[in-house]
Motif scaffolding. Structure first.
Motif, PDB file in Angstrom:
ATOM      1  N   PRO A 115     -41.879  -1.249   8.072  1.00 32.80           N
ATOM      2  CA  PRO A 115     -41.033  -2.516   7.164  1.00 32.80           C
ATOM      3  C   PRO A 115     -42.016  -3.665   7.247  1.00 32.80           C
ATOM      4  O   PRO A 115     -42.815  -3.949   7.638  1.00 32.80           O
ATOM      5  CB  PRO A 115     -39.993  -1.938   8.853  1.00 32.80           C
ATOM      6  CG  PRO A 115     -41.391  -0.690   9.407  1.00 32.80           C
ATOM      7  CD  PRO A 115     -42.436  -0.554   8.807  1.00 32.80           C
ATOM      8  N   LEU A 129     -38.959  -4.444   0.729  1.00 29.49           N
ATOM      9  CA  LEU A 129     -39.215  -3.258   1.029  1.00 29.49           C
ATOM     10  C   LEU A 129     -40.265  -2.271  -0.211  1.00 29.49           C
ATOM     11  O   LEU A 129     -39.558  -1.501  -1.117  1.00 29.49           O
ATOM     12  CB  LEU A 129     -37.924  -2.492   1.886  1.00 29.49           C
ATOM     13  CG  LEU A 129     -36.787  -2.805   2.322  1.00 29.49           C
ATOM     14  CD1 LEU A 129     -35.698  -2.144   2.755  1.00 29.49           C
ATOM     15  CD2 LEU A 129     -37.601  -4.042   3.384  1.00 29.49           C
ATOM     16  N   LEU A 132     -41.865   0.951   2.210  1.00 30.66           N
ATOM     17  CA  LEU A 132     -40.296   1.632   2.903  1.00 30.66           C
ATOM     18  C   LEU A 132     -39.082   1.757   1.699  1.00 30.66           C
ATOM     19  O   LEU A 132     -38.340   0.260   0.593  1.00 30.66           O
ATOM     20  CB  LEU A 132     -40.338   1.034   3.719  1.00 30.66           C
ATOM     21  CG  LEU A 132     -38.233   1.075   4.340  1.00 30.66           C
ATOM     22  CD1 LEU A 132     -39.119   2.808   5.094  1.00 30.66           C
ATOM     23  CD2 LEU A 132     -38.692   0.459   5.630  1.00 30.66           C
ATOM     24  N   LEU A 173     -32.483  -5.436   5.829  1.00 34.80           N
ATOM     25  CA  LEU A 173     -32.431  -4.154   7.153  1.00 34.80           C
ATOM     26  C   LEU A 173     -32.819  -5.019   8.402  1.00 34.80           C
ATOM     27  O   LEU A 173     -33.168  -6.415   8.369  1.00 34.80           O
ATOM     28  CB  LEU A 173     -34.052  -3.987   7.202  1.00 34.80           C
ATOM     29  CG  LEU A 173     -35.347  -3.694   8.146  1.00 34.80           C
ATOM     30  CD1 LEU A 173     -33.911  -2.366   8.972  1.00 34.80           C
ATOM     31  CD2 LEU A 173     -35.809  -3.007   8.191  1.00 34.80           C
ATOM     32  N   TYR A 195     -29.959  -0.297   7.961  1.00 35.77           N
ATOM     33  CA  TYR A 195     -30.502  -0.150   6.542  1.00 35.77           C
ATOM     34  C   TYR A 195     -29.348  -1.146   5.377  1.00 35.77           C
ATOM     35  O   TYR A 195     -27.550  -0.550   5.808  1.00 35.77           O
ATOM     36  CB  TYR A 195     -30.463   0.547   6.054  1.00 35.77           C
ATOM     37  CG  TYR A 195     -32.163   1.286   6.214  1.00 35.77           C
ATOM     38  CD1 TYR A 195     -33.440   0.452   5.922  1.00 35.77           C
ATOM     39  CD2 TYR A 195     -32.151   1.941   7.465  1.00 35.77           C
ATOM     40  CE1 TYR A 195     -34.222   0.782   6.471  1.00 35.77           C
ATOM     41  CE2 TYR A 195     -33.138   1.976   8.671  1.00 35.77           C
ATOM     42  CZ  TYR A 195     -34.275   1.207   8.075  1.00 35.77           C
ATOM     43  OH  TYR A 195     -35.599   2.396   8.705  1.00 35.77           O
ATOM     44  N   ASP A 446     -38.683   6.437   9.748  1.00 33.33           N
ATOM     45  CA  ASP A 446     -39.358   4.736   8.766  1.00 33.33           C
ATOM     46  C   ASP A 446     -38.901   3.760   9.355  1.00 33.33           C
ATOM     47  O   ASP A 446     -39.563   2.600   9.220  1.00 33.33           O
ATOM     48  CB  ASP A 446     -37.285   4.761   8.616  1.00 33.33           C
ATOM     49  CG  ASP A 446     -36.902   4.708  10.330  1.00 33.33           C
ATOM     50  OD1 ASP A 446     -37.817   4.565  11.094  1.00 33.33           O
ATOM     51  OD2 ASP A 446     -36.027   3.986  10.222  1.00 33.33           O
TER      52      ASP A 446
END
Length: 488
Positions: A115, A129, A132, A173, A195, A446
């Protein structure tokens, strides 16, 4: 008998050599076969490698022509694709929407993504991201029984686009901190992610949209996992069903485009992909906008007129295959490259603390889901893999099944037979080398866990008893458990 290969720390210089020349060019030197305590994670395919390139070597027992093919596939896996109309037609066709410009853009050094690391004072990140991504779906299923794509944005949020096309949007995030204690009073903290999306290019999401974050995993040994006999995986489910206790894994059954039928799911965080070929084709078109034989259409929805109007690449046409952007031979070489990436050998297999951790791993019931070993058969597509992967005793530590992992890890998003609380048991091999390869220790689907122990503490559902067993361990036992897992 083939000798194993040991990495000695020389920098990566590519693999454009074969046979004995491979060792000279990469810093690999011959060594005696390892002892029988489980160092040879992938059987004869194992390489003895650590450091930045530990996940990037071919299976040690490949023949010379296969090593050449590995090099070719490696080139197309790592190098960037470009927009149509650029200075090259060898790798054109990027987009219209995309997340990364190459496979290696997410699977850095064939390893694991992480992340974003930079957050503002409110605890939120606005960084793109890349490794991710956010899967998107709404209630219902597609024609093959898989997730029903969000009608405007499709099955994932693509955060970049070529010139003249709007990016679909950006992901957001933030983390909340959860606090707890082990039985001996030692405190711990966990990061709970939330998220969201912003800057949507084509209007709001459907009100019933389900969002599933997915980190790019390391891809060592995937060809060996593909070669595990289906009967062995189904036997895992049968054994767990017959045994007392809460652990009751189940297989996923998923649509496989290259074979045109439903197969046992093996890959993806919910075992939602059956073959490396399907995973590769889906990633090419979904993550980079590169079409192929079994994924011939760009992932533009009917709302995205600018996406649909964008020109296609011509690199495949230049090689005599029109209508797609990556030709079959190049695509097959990329699949072969991934299939023959070797798992690195275990480290410190005979260390007393590691052996203590191995005992604790079994006592805590971790080995029920993380089944240690198999003997491989053959993959589904012989032309896309090597016979060298067959008949190998391997140690991936996975049952390849879905398990209810509790509400704490749930994303609420079904995927074929997988519920919103179920996840595939990930293989553990190479987990202790992620820091060497990728410079971090982020784990789970994640990347929320900052190491092995945090990953265990997120376990719930069927694994709640195992979690409680770890919570009761003293500091020395916790350290031994982690040391064992990181030796794999």
């Amino acid at each position: 008998m083939r000798r194993s290969l040991r990495w000695t720390g020389a920098p990566w210089r590519g693999l454009a050599v074969a046979g004995a020349g491979l060792a000279a060019a990469t810093g690999l030197v011959a060594s005696a076969p390892p002892d029988p305590l489980g160092e040879r994670t992938g059987g004869d395919t194992t390489v003895f490698a650590t450091g930045r390139n530990a996940f990037s070597f071919p299976a040690a027992n490949l023949e010379d022509p296969e090593r050449t093919r590995f090099v070719i596939g490696n080139s197309f896996f790592r190098r960037n694709w470009v927009e149509t109309g650029g200075s090259t037609t060898a790798r054109d066709g990027l987009g219209p929407h995309f997340i990364a410009r190459s496979c290696g853009g997410c699977h850095i050094q064939d390893g694991r993504g992480e992340p974003p690391a930079i957050f503002n004072r409110l605890g939120e990140t606005r960084d793109p991201l890349v490794s991710l991504l956010l899967r998107l779906s709404i209630p219902g299923t597609d024609p093959h029984g898989g997730p029903n794509p969000e009608p405007v944005y499709g099955d994932q949020l693509n955060t970049a686009a070529v010139h003249g096309v709007k990016p679909e949007g950006q992901a957001t995030l933030r983390y909340d901190t959860l606090r707890g204690r082990f039985a001996d009073g030692t405190r711990y903290t966990l990061l709970k992610p939330t998220y969201g999306v912003r800057d949507l290019g084509y209007g709001p999401l459907h009100e019933g949209t389900m969002i599933g974050p997915r980190i790019a995993p390391q891809i060592i040994g995937v060809g060996l996992l593909e070669a595990i006999d289906e009967a062995d995986i189904l036997a895992n489910a049968a054994d767990q069903a017959a045994a007392p206790g809460p652990i009751k894994g189940m297989p996923n059954r998923v649509w496989d485009a290259p074979s045109g039928r439903t197969l046992l799911g093996r890959f993806g965080w919910k075992a939602n992909v059956a073959t490396i070929a399907h995973q590769t084709g889906g990633a090419f078109v979904g993550d980079m906008g590169i079409t192929s034989r079994h994924f011939p259409s760009e992932s533009c929805t009917t709302t995205q007129a600018d996406c649909a109007a964008s020109p296609s690449g011509v690199s495949a046409g230049a090689r005599g295959q029109h209508g797609v952007e990556i030709d079959d031979k190049t695509f097959d070489d990329v699949v072969f490259y991934q299939a023959t990436l070797a798992p690195p050998a275990r480290r410190d297999a005979s260390d007393a603390q590691v052996l203590r951790g191995q005992t604790l791993f079994a006592q805590a019931q971790c080995a029920t889901c993380h089944r240690p070993s198999y003997v491989t058969k053959e993959g589904p597509f012989p032309r896309l893999t090597s016979k060298a992967l067959s008949g190998q005793r391997i140690w991936p530590y996975t049952d390849m099944l879905l398990h209810d992992m509790g509400e704490g890890l749930a994303d609420g998003r079904p995927d074929f037979l997988a519920s919103g609380r179920q996840w595939r048991t990930p293989p553990l091999w190479g987990i202790g080398l992620i820091k060497d390869v990728n410079g971090h220790t982020r784990l789970l689907h994640d990347g929320r866990a900052r190491g092995v122990l945090e990953a265990v503490l997120w376990h719930g559902g069927e694994a709640e008893e195992a979690r409680q067993n770890v919570l009761k361990m003293n500091k020395a036992d916790r350290e031994a458990l982690v040391r064992f897992v990181e030796s794999l």
